[in-house]
Design a protein around this motif. Structure first.
Motif, mmCIF file in Angstrom:
data_model
loop_
_atom_site.group_PDB
_atom_site.id
_atom_site.type_symbol
_atom_site.label_atom_id
_atom_site.label_comp_id
_atom_site.label_asym_id
_atom_site.label_seq_id
_atom_site.Cartn_x
_atom_site.Cartn_y
_atom_site.Cartn_z
ATOM 1 N N LEU A 52 0.896 -1.289 -0.190
ATOM 2 C CA LEU A 52 0.198 -0.223 0.043
ATOM 3 C C LEU A 52 0.858 1.214 -0.038
ATOM 4 C CD1 LEU A 52 -3.781 0.507 2.090
ATOM 5 C CD2 LEU A 52 -1.098 2.317 2.000
ATOM 6 N N ALA A 53 1.979 1.481 0.661
ATOM 7 C CA ALA A 53 2.923 2.149 0.967
ATOM 8 C C ALA A 53 3.720 2.570 0.052
ATOM 9 C CB ALA A 53 3.484 2.069 2.159
ATOM 10 N N LEU A 54 3.512 1.389 -1.230
ATOM 11 C CA LEU A 54 4.531 1.543 -2.385
ATOM 12 C C LEU A 54 3.722 2.363 -3.595
ATOM 13 C CD1 LEU A 54 7.145 0.563 -3.611
ATOM 14 C CD2 LEU A 54 6.141 -1.316 -4.315
ATOM 15 N N ALA A 55 2.849 1.674 -3.631
ATOM 16 C CA ALA A 55 1.459 2.105 -4.307
ATOM 17 C C ALA A 55 1.566 4.005 -3.941
ATOM 18 C CB ALA A 55 0.437 1.291 -4.267
ATOM 19 N N TYR A 56 1.378 4.075 -3.273
ATOM 20 C CA TYR A 56 0.673 5.526 -3.040
ATOM 21 C C TYR A 56 1.959 6.171 -3.132
ATOM 22 C CZ TYR A 56 -4.162 4.757 -1.064
ATOM 23 O OH TYR A 56 -5.481 5.119 -1.537
ATOM 24 N N SER A 57 3.365 5.857 -3.007
ATOM 25 C CA SER A 57 4.570 6.617 -2.959
ATOM 26 C C SER A 57 4.601 6.871 -4.149
ATOM 27 C CB SER A 57 5.830 5.535 -2.661
ATOM 28 O OG SER A 57 6.168 4.842 -3.164
ATOM 29 N N VAL A 58 4.169 5.678 -5.394
ATOM 30 C CA VAL A 58 4.180 5.912 -6.476
ATOM 31 C C VAL A 58 2.713 6.809 -7.423
ATOM 32 C CG1 VAL A 58 3.305 5.114 -8.993
ATOM 33 C CG2 VAL A 58 4.856 4.327 -7.606
ATOM 34 N N ILE A 59 1.971 6.661 -6.508
ATOM 35 C CA ILE A 59 1.085 8.027 -6.791
ATOM 36 C C ILE A 59 0.982 9.210 -6.299
ATOM 37 C CG2 ILE A 59 -1.316 9.095 -5.612
ATOM 38 C CD1 ILE A 59 -2.053 5.431 -6.098
ATOM 39 N N GLU A 60 2.158 9.161 -4.829
ATOM 40 C CA GLU A 60 1.943 11.244 -4.597
ATOM 41 C C GLU A 60 3.440 11.672 -5.123
ATOM 42 O OE1 GLU A 60 4.026 10.015 -0.593
ATOM 43 O OE2 GLU A 60 1.917 9.458 -0.298
ATOM 44 N N VAL A 83 11.202 9.304 -0.666
ATOM 45 C CA VAL A 83 10.568 9.835 -0.737
ATOM 46 C C VAL A 83 9.633 11.000 -0.131
ATOM 47 C CG1 VAL A 83 7.750 9.099 -0.107
ATOM 48 C CG2 VAL A 83 9.337 7.349 -1.976
ATOM 49 N N ALA A 84 9.953 10.805 1.710
ATOM 50 C CA ALA A 84 9.732 12.041 2.166
ATOM 51 C C ALA A 84 10.634 12.822 1.651
ATOM 52 C CB ALA A 84 11.056 10.969 3.896
ATOM 53 N N THR A 85 12.391 13.087 1.416
ATOM 54 C CA THR A 85 12.472 14.563 0.476
ATOM 55 C C THR A 85 11.998 15.350 -0.557
ATOM 56 O OG1 THR A 85 14.122 12.810 -0.216
ATOM 57 C CG2 THR A 85 14.344 13.594 1.835
ATOM 58 N N GLY A 86 10.998 14.167 -0.798
ATOM 59 C CA GLY A 86 10.670 14.910 -2.450
ATOM 60 C C GLY A 86 11.471 14.019 -3.784
ATOM 61 N N HIS A 87 12.621 13.384 -3.652
ATOM 62 C CA HIS A 87 13.194 13.268 -4.841
ATOM 63 C C HIS A 87 12.861 11.663 -5.734
ATOM 64 C CE1 HIS A 87 15.651 16.400 -1.982
ATOM 65 N NE2 HIS A 87 16.157 16.917 -3.245
ATOM 66 N N ALA A 88 11.871 11.126 -5.100
ATOM 67 C CA ALA A 88 11.664 9.637 -5.564
ATOM 68 C C ALA A 88 11.264 10.153 -7.080
ATOM 69 C CB ALA A 88 10.379 9.370 -4.555
ATOM 70 N N THR A 89 11.161 9.048 -8.125
ATOM 71 C CA THR A 89 11.219 9.461 -8.870
ATOM 72 C C THR A 89 11.022 7.479 -9.476
ATOM 73 O OG1 THR A 89 13.655 8.792 -10.167
ATOM 74 C CG2 THR A 89 12.477 10.730 -9.944
ATOM 75 N N THR A 90 9.877 7.048 -10.631
ATOM 76 C CA THR A 90 9.161 5.493 -10.754
ATOM 77 C C THR A 90 11.028 5.200 -10.784
ATOM 78 O OG1 THR A 90 7.468 6.467 -12.068
ATOM 79 C CG2 THR A 90 8.578 4.392 -12.490
ATOM 80 N N ALA A 91 11.470 6.118 -11.376
ATOM 81 C CA ALA A 91 12.703 5.142 -11.709
ATOM 82 C C ALA A 91 13.779 4.542 -10.604
ATOM 83 C CB ALA A 91 14.361 5.870 -12.541
ATOM 84 N N SER A 92 13.965 5.529 -9.550
ATOM 85 C CA SER A 92 14.177 5.265 -8.520
ATOM 86 C C SER A 92 13.529 4.270 -7.361
ATOM 87 C CB SER A 92 14.905 6.528 -7.551
ATOM 88 O OG SER A 92 13.414 7.258 -7.589
#
Length: 425
Positions: free
Chosen positions: A39-47, A104-113
């Motif tokens: 669930l957290a993984l799905a919402y990290s992608v959505i975010e 994810v917390a710092t806003g640097h997450a991308t689909t690739a990362s």
């Protein structure tokens, strides 16, 4: 520290074995975090603005390593200390989830990362799985293997009911990063516990990993009951996942009350899994492999019930019974495998089994999706149920399956490198 190789006094239950309590505690902690992770993984992608395509890529990169590296994990599990492999695997998973949580917390997450972290986590799982299979056999005496397997399933099934709710609350209140950080922490805590579990490496006379792999394949193929179970499992797993995960929500949306009823069906199935574990704590069937195959056939029930458009109450009962059947099947199969495969081969043979059962899953999704365009969803769902039934019946027709029964301590097979004895089991 504790040594699982020594058992100076007899014990009445696996819980009386100190190394097993340590292993079970580590397992409980790890699965609690992992149950919240999807669930957290799905919402990290959505975010970060991703959609279905991005999430599909992330899920695929988490699954692919299980196919690519599972054989390597099996070879290492039969050559190195399984407790050390479990420690390193959990540590690697903790690092991957920790990096993902920070990004994810710092806003640097991308689909690739996110996909890259998922690939690392999947790689860790491909080494944890085979090592875990053999570790239980080293820790627990043969007469307690079924109870041990059931006790290990109990927390896994309990958290499948509770953890998604807890994960949803955490994500809703604090964001996906905190749930991912919690998963990283549970992997790290499990690694610390496993560091104190000292299991000796399996005894091997082989000089190379490639030789071990070839010998493992020869041993796998020589056991008719094992490769036929794997072949039937490939069909059953693909048909079940395609029917339940892919077609299930679609049929629920068209024939029932959509997401609400689908959530109830999933909850009934999860409760069935938990009930199945409780059954296995008490019931010790003699015909282990026959029970595993027949109980797995219960997965037909919810697919057929939805395909026939039965009332929701009957579908819920069918899902509950399917959950009970699946968990009984898993515990009986794991016990049969543990008793009838020598310790020094378990890592490789469980890897061959795992890969065999996973290979058909992508094709199952594709074929089912195409069939759903040509037929209505209920007809495609009925076809999936028919495939499960056919695989179950055909597997039960294999004579070797009926010879894989529960062993008493005096019947337990001797560790051997003589492959000619394999088919005798």
């Amino acid at each position: 520290m504790e040594s699982a190789q020594k058992s100076p006094t007899p014990v009445g239950t696996p819980w009386g074995i100190a190394p097993f309590r340590r292993y079970l505690s580590a397992h409980l902690i790890s699965v609690t975090g992992s149950a919240m992770a999807p669930l957290a993984l799905a919402y990290s992608v959505i975010e970060q603005g991703g959609g279905a395509g991005s999430l599909g890529l992330v899920l695929a990169t988490n699954t692919v390593p299980m196919i690519l590296f599972l054989l390597a994990g099996g070879v290492f599990a039969d050559r190195l200390s399984r407790s050390r492999l479990l420690f390193l695997g959990n540590l690697l998973a903790a690092a991957a989830q920790g990096v993902l949580a920070v990004s994810v917390a710092t806003g640097h997450a991308t689909t690739a990362s996110i996909a890259a972290c998922g690939f690392v986590s999947g790689t860790a799982s491909s080494f944890i799985g085979p090592a875990a299979q053999g570790a239980v056999v080293q820790i627990v005496p043969a007469e307690h293997l079924q109870q041990a397997n059931a006790l290990l399933r109990l927390p896994s099934n309990a958290v499948k009911v509770l953890a998604p709710v807890a994960g949803g609350l955490v994500v809703a209140a604090s964001g996906a990063a905190w749930a991912l950080a919690g998963d990283a922490f549970t992997f790290a805590a499990a690694a610390v516990l496993l560091l104190g579990l000292r299991l000796d490496a399996p005894i091997t006379t082989s000089t190379s990993a490639l030789t071990d792999l070839r010998a493992g394949w020869a041993s796998f193929w020589s056991r008719t009951w094992l490769w036929t179970y794997t072949a039937a499992g490939a069909v059953l797993v693909a048909a079940w996942l395609a029917g339940f995960q892919l077609l299930g929500p679609l049929v629920a949306a068209s024939q029932y009350a959509g997401a609400r009823d689908w959530g109830l069906i999933q909850a009934a199935f999860a409760c069935g899994l938990l009930a199945g574990t409780l059954v296995c704590l008490r019931w010790k069937p003699y015909r282990l492999l026959v029970v595993a195959i027949a109980a797995g056939g219960a997965l037909v029930l919810p697919l057929a019930a939805m395909a026939r458009g039965l009332p929701l109450l009957l579908v819920l009962v069918a899902a509950l019974l399917a959950g009970v059947g699946l968990d009984v099947a898993v515990v009986a199969w794991t016990t049969a495998f543990s008793q009838h495969v020598p310790q020094d081969e378990q890592g490789r043979l469980i890897a061959f089994n795992g890969i065999g059962e996973r290979l058909a899953i992508p094709a199952g999704y594709v074929v089912t999706a195409l069939a759903a365009h040509a037929w209505d969803g209920r007809t495609a769902l009925l076809a999936c149920a028919a495939m499960i039934a056919a695989a179950t019946v055909l597997n039960l027709c294999v004579p070797a399956v009926h010879r894989v029964n529960r062993l008493t301590p005096v019947d337990r097979p001797r560790p051997t490198h003589d492959r000619r004895e394999a088919e005798q089991t």
